[in-house]
Design a protein around this motif. Structure first.
Motif, mmCIF file in Angstrom:
data_model
loop_
_atom_site.group_PDB
_atom_site.id
_atom_site.type_symbol
_atom_site.label_atom_id
_atom_site.label_comp_id
_atom_site.label_asym_id
_atom_site.label_seq_id
_atom_site.Cartn_x
_atom_site.Cartn_y
_atom_site.Cartn_z
ATOM 1 N N LYS A 1 -19.900 6.080 -26.101
ATOM 2 C CA LYS A 1 -20.069 6.263 -24.656
ATOM 3 C C LYS A 1 -19.643 7.821 -24.381
ATOM 4 O O LYS A 1 -18.638 8.078 -24.950
ATOM 5 C CB LYS A 1 -19.394 5.403 -23.905
ATOM 6 N N TYR B 1 -19.972 11.196 -21.370
ATOM 7 C CA TYR B 1 -19.701 11.228 -19.871
ATOM 8 C C TYR B 1 -20.815 10.913 -19.147
ATOM 9 O O TYR B 1 -20.835 10.401 -18.002
ATOM 10 C CB TYR B 1 -19.037 12.769 -19.559
ATOM 11 N N SER B 2 -22.114 11.260 -19.713
ATOM 12 C CA SER B 2 -23.447 10.985 -18.865
ATOM 13 C C SER B 2 -24.180 9.997 -19.803
ATOM 14 O O SER B 2 -24.130 9.956 -21.033
ATOM 15 C CB SER B 2 -23.993 12.310 -18.461
ATOM 16 N N GLU B 3 -25.119 9.388 -19.215
ATOM 17 C CA GLU B 3 -26.021 8.421 -19.869
ATOM 18 C C GLU B 3 -27.062 9.254 -20.782
ATOM 19 O O GLU B 3 -27.450 8.915 -21.873
ATOM 20 C CB GLU B 3 -26.964 7.728 -18.813
ATOM 21 N N GLU B 4 -27.620 10.666 -20.425
ATOM 22 C CA GLU B 4 -28.351 11.331 -21.210
ATOM 23 C C GLU B 4 -27.564 11.590 -22.466
ATOM 24 O O GLU B 4 -28.266 11.695 -23.468
ATOM 25 C CB GLU B 4 -28.654 12.470 -20.363
ATOM 26 N N THR C 1 -25.244 10.140 -24.040
ATOM 27 C CA THR C 1 -24.855 8.697 -24.610
ATOM 28 C C THR C 1 -26.334 8.564 -25.421
ATOM 29 O O THR C 1 -26.128 8.290 -26.587
ATOM 30 C CB THR C 1 -24.341 7.765 -23.704
ATOM 31 N N LEU C 2 -27.352 8.552 -24.809
ATOM 32 C CA LEU C 2 -28.468 8.230 -25.373
ATOM 33 C C LEU C 2 -28.898 9.251 -26.600
ATOM 34 O O LEU C 2 -29.472 9.040 -27.663
ATOM 35 C CB LEU C 2 -29.682 8.408 -24.181
#
Length: 53
Positions: free
Chosen positions: A13, A15-18, A20-21
């Motif tokens: 994980k 800081y941001s979803e982008e 992480t992906l």
């Protein structure tokens, strides 16, 4: 954050979803590349055995 100092297992994980992906995709590609390298190693060993016969 994942990857800091390489001390033990850490989550992927960020800081941001982008981000992480992106990290997940990079890990998946690294696993695929590792399998290809492993297969190439086996091929080299096989070729070496055939040449030594």
């Amino acid at each position: 954050m994942s990857g800091d100092n390489l001390h033990g297992k850490q989550p992927i994980k960020f800081y941001s979803e982008e981000i992480t992906l992106t990290k997940v995709e990079l890990l998946e590609r690294q696993l695929i590349l590792g399998k290809k390298i492993s297969n190439l190693d086996e091929k080299h060993k096989e070729w070496s055995r055939k040449l030594s016969d």
